[in-house]
Design a protein around this motif. Structure first.
Motif, PDB file in Angstrom:
ATOM      1  N   ASN A 196       0.789  -1.126  -0.137  1.00 44.10           N
ATOM      2  CA  ASN A 196       0.082  -0.178   0.270  1.00 44.10           C
ATOM      3  C   ASN A 196       1.073   1.319  -0.537  1.00 44.10           C
ATOM      4  OD1 ASN A 196      -2.744  -1.131  -0.475  1.00 44.10           O
ATOM      5  ND2 ASN A 196      -2.808  -2.150   2.152  1.00 44.10           N
ATOM      6  N   PRO A 197       0.625   2.132  -0.834  1.00 46.02           N
ATOM      7  CA  PRO A 197       1.289   2.885  -0.907  1.00 46.02           C
ATOM      8  C   PRO A 197       1.352   4.297   0.202  1.00 46.02           C
ATOM      9  CG  PRO A 197       0.013   3.605  -3.066  1.00 46.02           C
ATOM     10  CD  PRO A 197      -0.795   2.572  -1.895  1.00 46.02           C
ATOM     11  N   ASP A 198       0.757   4.104   1.405  1.00 43.17           N
ATOM     12  CA  ASP A 198       0.747   5.050   2.665  1.00 43.17           C
ATOM     13  C   ASP A 198       1.711   3.955   3.614  1.00 43.17           C
ATOM     14  OD1 ASP A 198      -1.806   3.440   3.348  1.00 43.17           O
ATOM     15  OD2 ASP A 198      -2.862   4.322   3.853  1.00 43.17           O
ATOM     16  N   HIS A 199       1.816   2.608   3.502  1.00 41.97           N
ATOM     17  CA  HIS A 199       2.492   2.010   4.044  1.00 41.97           C
ATOM     18  C   HIS A 199       3.738   2.625   4.292  1.00 41.97           C
ATOM     19  CE1 HIS A 199      -0.487  -0.036   4.827  1.00 41.97           C
ATOM     20  NE2 HIS A 199      -0.428  -1.728   5.400  1.00 41.97           N
ATOM     21  N   THR A 241       7.396   6.909   3.030  1.00 45.50           N
ATOM     22  CA  THR A 241       6.061   5.554   2.859  1.00 45.50           C
ATOM     23  C   THR A 241       6.611   4.991   1.092  1.00 45.50           C
ATOM     24  OG1 THR A 241       5.259   7.725   1.725  1.00 45.50           O
ATOM     25  CG2 THR A 241       4.575   7.622   3.704  1.00 45.50           C
ATOM     26  N   GLU A 267      -1.937  -3.022  -5.347  1.00 46.92           N
ATOM     27  CA  GLU A 267      -2.926  -3.437  -4.094  1.00 46.92           C
ATOM     28  C   GLU A 267      -2.340  -4.615  -3.854  1.00 46.92           C
ATOM     29  OE1 GLU A 267      -4.972  -2.073  -2.244  1.00 46.92           O
ATOM     30  OE2 GLU A 267      -4.499   0.430  -3.390  1.00 46.92           O
ATOM     31  N   GLN A 283       5.633  -6.956   1.918  1.00 52.70           N
ATOM     32  CA  GLN A 283       4.957  -6.980   2.676  1.00 52.70           C
ATOM     33  C   GLN A 283       5.535  -7.366   4.540  1.00 52.70           C
ATOM     34  OE1 GLN A 283       2.600 -10.311   0.998  1.00 52.70           O
ATOM     35  NE2 GLN A 283       1.980  -9.237  -0.414  1.00 52.70           N
ATOM     36  N   PRO A 288       1.787  -0.214   8.352  1.00 51.10           N
ATOM     37  CA  PRO A 288       0.999   0.615   8.185  1.00 51.10           C
ATOM     38  C   PRO A 288       0.676   1.879   9.237  1.00 51.10           C
ATOM     39  CG  PRO A 288       0.484  -1.153   9.570  1.00 51.10           C
ATOM     40  CD  PRO A 288       1.497  -1.189   9.736  1.00 51.10           C
TER      41      PRO A 288
END
Length: 327
Positions: A196-199, A241, A267, A283, A288
């Motif tokens: 996810n880009p905001d992680h 990020t 995604e 991952q 997050p």
């Protein structure tokens, strides 16, 4: 007549951190490098030893001589390889190797700077090879810290985050997580990394870590009783990020005349199911946005901590050095 400079014993001087740290130590102190096979450039004195052997593989006389001329130990030696054939090797080198170094420190009555890892504070879940390897590594670092907590000598435990390559390094450490990630993204395959880009992940310039270790070494030599215990060497609020890293890679691909065909991140829910390799490592390596930033202790001994603008500049420089193709 001036007094001789203190002697620092360094382990892991050919590694990613040790090779960056060695010149900074040698500029200030007498340095002895404890080496296994390769002799590090810039180390005038080397002693061949083995972190996996009792007594470090040294006979009694050589061990006593080494202890007698050691004023402080900087222990960088560690196994960081991804998924070694035998995962117990992490404990053999990282935990038991630290125990043996601490025994030498007790003989030398010398304080220790122990390079641990931010991973020591986290437990990785999952039963795939990537998760098991990361779990074995973080567990070995926790065990090393436990040995340090019972040391007879003062020990400053440094928990670095991920690291940008040293600007003085001739080549980037391509086996380290950020640089492997750049390599995948710079190949320009759309949706190549399911994150996810905001992680976020925490990446610190190597030069800041070196400055902090030097400051810790000086404080230990001065007998400062406040520097024992855990020190977080991280970017803290300047964390990056996945979107920051993707943008830096896209910018460099465009500048190099190799524009990507689409977004480089995918995604996770829509990506192909993969349980190993870079996809799985990414991952596990990103956190997050609900996860708080890592603690940052750099201001304890340095004038300031990293800013986001500096982190972005270091990222752009790092990405440029890691292109997996010739321009």
């Amino acid at each position: 007549m001036t007094s001789p400079r203190p002697t620092v014993l360094i382990t892991g001087a050919t590694g990613v951190i040790g090779s960056a740290l060695l010149p900074a130590l040698a500029a200030r102190y007498q340095v002895t490098a404890l080496v296994h096979r390769s002799r590090p450039p810039g180390a005038p004195t080397c002693v061949q030893a083995d972190l996996t052997a009792e007594g470090l593989g040294l006979d009694t006389r050589r061990r006593r001589d080494l202890a007698a001329r050691t004023d402080v130990i900087v222990h960088c030696g560690a196994l960081t390889a991804f998924a070694p054939p035998d995962l117990t090797a992490f404990d053999d080198v990282n935990a038991d190797g630290t125990r043996r170094i601490l025994r030498l420190a007790a003989e030398a009555q010398a304080p220790v700077v122990l390079l641990s890892s931010a991973a020591a504070a986290f437990e990785v879940t999952g039963d795939d090879l990537t998760a098991r390897s990361m779990r074995a590594y973080s567990s070995s670092k926790r065990r090393a810290e436990e040995w340090a907590a019972h040391s007879e000598q003062p020990v400053a435990i440094v928990r670095p985050a991920l690291l940008f390559a040293s600007r003085s390094a001739s080549t980037p450490p391509r086996h380290q997580f950020p640089h492997v990630l750049y390599d995948v993204l710079l190949r320009g395959r759309a949706g190549g990394v399911p994150v996810n880009p905001d992680h976020w992940c925490d990446i610190l310039p190597m030069e800041l870590l070196v400055d902090y270790i030097i400051a810790l070494t000086e404080a230990l030599l001065a007998g400062d009783p406040t520097v024992g215990g855990v020190h977080w060497a991280t970017a803290g609020p300047a964390r990056l990020t996945a979107a920051d890293i993707e943008e830096a890679c896209l910018d460099w691909l465009e500048e190099a005349g190799r524009p990507a065909r689409g977004p480089l991140l995918a995604e996770p829910a829509t990506a192909h199911s993969r349980t190993h390799g870079m996809a799985r490592l990414a991952q596990l390596g990103f956190q997050p946005p609900t996860q708080s930033a890592l603690p940052c202790d750099l201001p304890r001994l340095l004038p300031r901590q990293l800013t986001r603008a500096e982190a972005m500049k270091a990222l752009a420089h790092d990405v440029r050095r890691c292109a997996p193709w010739a321009i």
